[in-house]
Write an enzyme that holds these catalytic residues in place. Structure first.
Site, PDB file in Angstrom:
ATOM      1  N   TYR A 123      42.747  15.334  45.331  1.00 24.32           N
ATOM      2  CA  TYR A 123      43.381  14.677  46.474  1.00 24.32           C
ATOM      3  C   TYR A 123      43.066  15.397  47.777  1.00 24.32           C
ATOM      4  O   TYR A 123      42.585  14.806  48.750  1.00 24.32           O
ATOM      5  CB  TYR A 123      44.909  14.569  46.317  1.00 24.32           C
ATOM      6  CG  TYR A 123      45.519  14.283  47.656  1.00 24.32           C
ATOM      7  CD1 TYR A 123      45.412  13.020  48.212  1.00 24.32           C
ATOM      8  CD2 TYR A 123      46.082  15.310  48.426  1.00 24.32           C
ATOM      9  CE1 TYR A 123      45.879  12.762  49.489  1.00 24.32           C
ATOM     10  CE2 TYR A 123      46.547  15.060  49.706  1.00 24.32           C
ATOM     11  CZ  TYR A 123      46.436  13.793  50.230  1.00 24.32           C
ATOM     12  OH  TYR A 123      46.864  13.540  51.495  1.00 24.32           O
TER      13      TYR A 123
ATOM     14  N   ARG B 117      48.007  15.691  63.657  1.00 26.55           N
ATOM     15  CA  ARG B 117      47.091  14.626  64.039  1.00 26.55           C
ATOM     16  C   ARG B 117      46.733  14.709  65.515  1.00 26.55           C
ATOM     17  O   ARG B 117      46.130  13.781  66.053  1.00 26.55           O
ATOM     18  CB  ARG B 117      47.742  13.260  63.758  1.00 26.55           C
ATOM     19  CG  ARG B 117      47.841  12.912  62.298  1.00 26.55           C
ATOM     20  CD  ARG B 117      48.468  11.542  62.119  1.00 26.55           C
ATOM     21  NE  ARG B 117      48.516  11.146  60.716  1.00 26.55           N
ATOM     22  CZ  ARG B 117      49.070  10.028  60.279  1.00 26.55           C
ATOM     23  NH1 ARG B 117      49.632   9.197  61.135  1.00 26.55           N
ATOM     24  NH2 ARG B 117      49.074   9.751  58.985  1.00 26.55           N
TER      25      ARG B 117
ATOM     26  N   ASP C 156      46.912   9.913  46.528  1.00 22.21           N
ATOM     27  CA  ASP C 156      48.185  10.621  46.379  1.00 22.21           C
ATOM     28  C   ASP C 156      49.235   9.625  45.885  1.00 22.21           C
ATOM     29  O   ASP C 156      48.905   8.501  45.498  1.00 22.21           O
ATOM     30  CB  ASP C 156      48.601  11.225  47.724  1.00 22.21           C
ATOM     31  CG  ASP C 156      49.021  10.142  48.690  1.00 22.21           C
ATOM     32  OD1 ASP C 156      48.495   9.024  48.577  1.00 22.21           O
ATOM     33  OD2 ASP C 156      49.884  10.399  49.538  1.00 22.21           O
TER      34      ASP C 156
ATOM     35  N   GLY D 261      59.054  25.721  49.007  1.00 25.12           N
ATOM     36  CA  GLY D 261      58.880  25.436  47.584  1.00 25.12           C
ATOM     37  C   GLY D 261      57.434  25.484  47.118  1.00 25.12           C
ATOM     38  O   GLY D 261      56.502  25.559  47.923  1.00 25.12           O
ATOM     39  N   TYR D 262      57.256  25.440  45.813  1.00 22.28           N
ATOM     40  CA  TYR D 262      55.914  25.528  45.202  1.00 22.28           C
ATOM     41  C   TYR D 262      55.103  26.654  45.834  1.00 22.28           C
ATOM     42  O   TYR D 262      54.090  26.418  46.500  1.00 22.28           O
ATOM     43  CB  TYR D 262      55.180  24.191  45.305  1.00 22.28           C
ATOM     44  CG  TYR D 262      55.694  23.134  44.378  1.00 22.28           C
ATOM     45  CD1 TYR D 262      55.791  23.377  43.018  1.00 22.28           C
ATOM     46  CD2 TYR D 262      56.070  21.887  44.837  1.00 22.28           C
ATOM     47  CE1 TYR D 262      56.263  22.407  42.145  1.00 22.28           C
ATOM     48  CE2 TYR D 262      56.549  20.907  43.976  1.00 22.28           C
ATOM     49  CZ  TYR D 262      56.642  21.183  42.633  1.00 22.28           C
ATOM     50  OH  TYR D 262      57.106  20.223  41.780  1.00 22.28           O
TER      51      TYR D 262
ATOM     52  N   CYS E 209      58.691  -5.732  52.533  1.00 25.89           N
ATOM     53  CA  CYS E 209      57.549  -6.649  52.467  1.00 25.89           C
ATOM     54  C   CYS E 209      57.497  -7.589  53.661  1.00 25.89           C
ATOM     55  O   CYS E 209      56.426  -8.061  54.040  1.00 25.89           O
ATOM     56  CB  CYS E 209      57.589  -7.428  51.160  1.00 25.89           C
ATOM     57  SG  CYS E 209      57.588  -6.361  49.708  1.00 25.89           S
TER      58      CYS E 209
ATOM     59  N   GLU F 173      47.723  19.436  54.735  1.00 22.61           N
ATOM     60  CA  GLU F 173      47.600  18.765  53.439  1.00 22.61           C
ATOM     61  C   GLU F 173      48.213  19.597  52.315  1.00 22.61           C
ATOM     62  O   GLU F 173      48.845  19.049  51.408  1.00 22.61           O
ATOM     63  CB  GLU F 173      46.133  18.455  53.127  1.00 22.61           C
ATOM     64  CG  GLU F 173      45.535  17.336  53.973  1.00 22.61           C
ATOM     65  CD  GLU F 173      46.321  16.039  53.872  1.00 22.61           C
ATOM     66  OE1 GLU F 173      46.992  15.807  52.862  1.00 22.61           O
ATOM     67  OE2 GLU F 173      46.253  15.258  54.842  1.00 22.61           O
TER      68      GLU F 173
END
Length: 351
Positions: free
Chosen positions: A126, A29, A144, A87-88, A204, A43
């Site tokens: 996404y 960012r 997402d 991973g992935y 909350c 992303e």
DNA sequence: AACTCGGGGGT
DNA sequence: ACCCCAGAGTT
């Protein structure tokens, strides 16, 4: 549209005001305006992966592949090695393919048209929405896991958010409520989901949207979102061969499709039982094995390997992608998950 | 619509 | 011991 009792305007404006004061400080960012390449890589890395796990990978990635053309010129094995441990791995392979496509078709740049972005490998609805809204300032949603959870609570959506009914309901709500600052709005929902509207015990009392939240009003914030439980992972026995010749170990490159695609592993056979796996290994190498020296239980999301590693006495190198590696050499190649641990063990006892 | 594909941190 | 995460591709 639902309105809160206190504060000005609608909940979207309250969320954006909260975001302006509470946004997380993250490596991707930093540039203003946002660097599309940085947005894209972050992303992809963040798919099903927590931000804390991504940070070090993102930083070393940018040192190794500072821009799209550097990435497009790299070999797939280098890209996979850089990704090792995240991973992935299809994500890394798809990033590489997409970078080459950008170099060839889009002048070395990330395209800014929705159809073009969506056509790139590894980019689905996404990620396309995230890139369009955050890097290019377009009014697109990016749904997402965080957004699903936040909307399920805000609007008390009771359906399973991972099934199409629940998803469609939330997609419609996002389209109705999306403000002009879509990029900030999408990131704000994620930061809220990461810090306040967390999965288990949502905070909350700190939430800027508590007054707007249907689940909170009805005391259902802990029950939502609903998702059907996953089935347990399949357990397998894995027999690995430690075969050393002239200071080198025999490794095998896994096929280009399927689990841990294109990564290297010790020769391995799977089976229902320990004996079956070991027999499979001896058959694979046409040799004999000694008592195991190493064992490890590796847990994937949908699979568990009970691994044992056996020293190999003589045998024959099988046909296919097998090669001998010294430790210096195998430190440069992508090793398949738990096989990196086995490699470290072998290095410790042998060298 | 259901399955596959990793790894790690929080609770 | 679970849970589930800034999901996408294939069947």
């Amino acid at each position: 549209m639902m309105k809160g009792k206190k504060g000005e305007g609608n909940w979207q404006e309250r969320l954006l005001a909260w975001f302006d004061g509470h946004k997380r400080d993250l490596p991707w960012r930093e540039d203003k305006p946002r660097n599309p390449y940085h947005v894209w890589i972050s992303e992809i890395m963040l798919q099903q992966t927590r931000t804390e796990a991504v940070k070090p990978y993102f930083n070393s990635w940018m040192e190794r592949f500072p821009n799209i053309s550097a990435l497009a010129r790299a070999k797939e094995s280098e890209v996979l090695h850089q990704w090792q441990g995240l991973g992935y791995y299809s994500r890394a392979r798809n990033i590489h393919k997409a970078a080459m496509e950008m170099a060839e078709t889009y002048g070395g740049r990330l395209p800014d048209r929705k159809e073009d972005i969506l056509s790139l490998p590894g980019i689905g609805s996404y990620t396309a929405g995230a890139i369009l809204s955050m890097a290019y300032g377009k009014r697109e949603g990016a749904i997402d896991g965080n957004v699903l959870r936040v909307y399920a609570r805000l609007y008390q959506v009771e359906e399973d958010i991972l099934k199409s009914r629940g998803r469609k309901k939330i997609e419609a709500l996002v389209n109705e409520t999306l403000p002009d600052r879509a990029g900030d709005f999408n990131e704000a929902l994620m930061d809220l989901g990461a810090d306040i509207c967390i999965p288990k015990n949502p905070r909350c009392s700190l939430c800027p949207l508590a007054e707007d939240c249907a689940a909170f009003r009805n005391g259902k914030e802990k029950e939502l979102p609903f998702r059907t439980p996953k089935k347990p992972p399949k357990e397998e026995q894995a027999a690995c061969g430690i075969w050393i010749k002239e200071g080198r170990v025999l490794l095998h490159k896994r096929p280009a499709r399927g689990m841990l695609a294109s990564m290297w592993e010790f020769p391995m056979a799977l089976g229902e039982t320990e004996e079956e796996a070991r027999k499979g290994l001896e058959q694979l190498l046409a040799g004999k094995t000694e008592d195991f020296l190493w064992q490890y239980k590796h847990v994937f999301t949908h699979r568990i390997w009970h691994m044992k590693a056996y020293p190999v006495r003589e045998g024959a190198v099988p046909e296919g992608e097998y090669r001998w590696f010294s430790p210096e050499e195998y430190r440069e190649i992508p090793l398949a998950g738990p096989h990196a641990r086995l490699a470290a063990f072998v290095e410790k006892i042998v060298y």
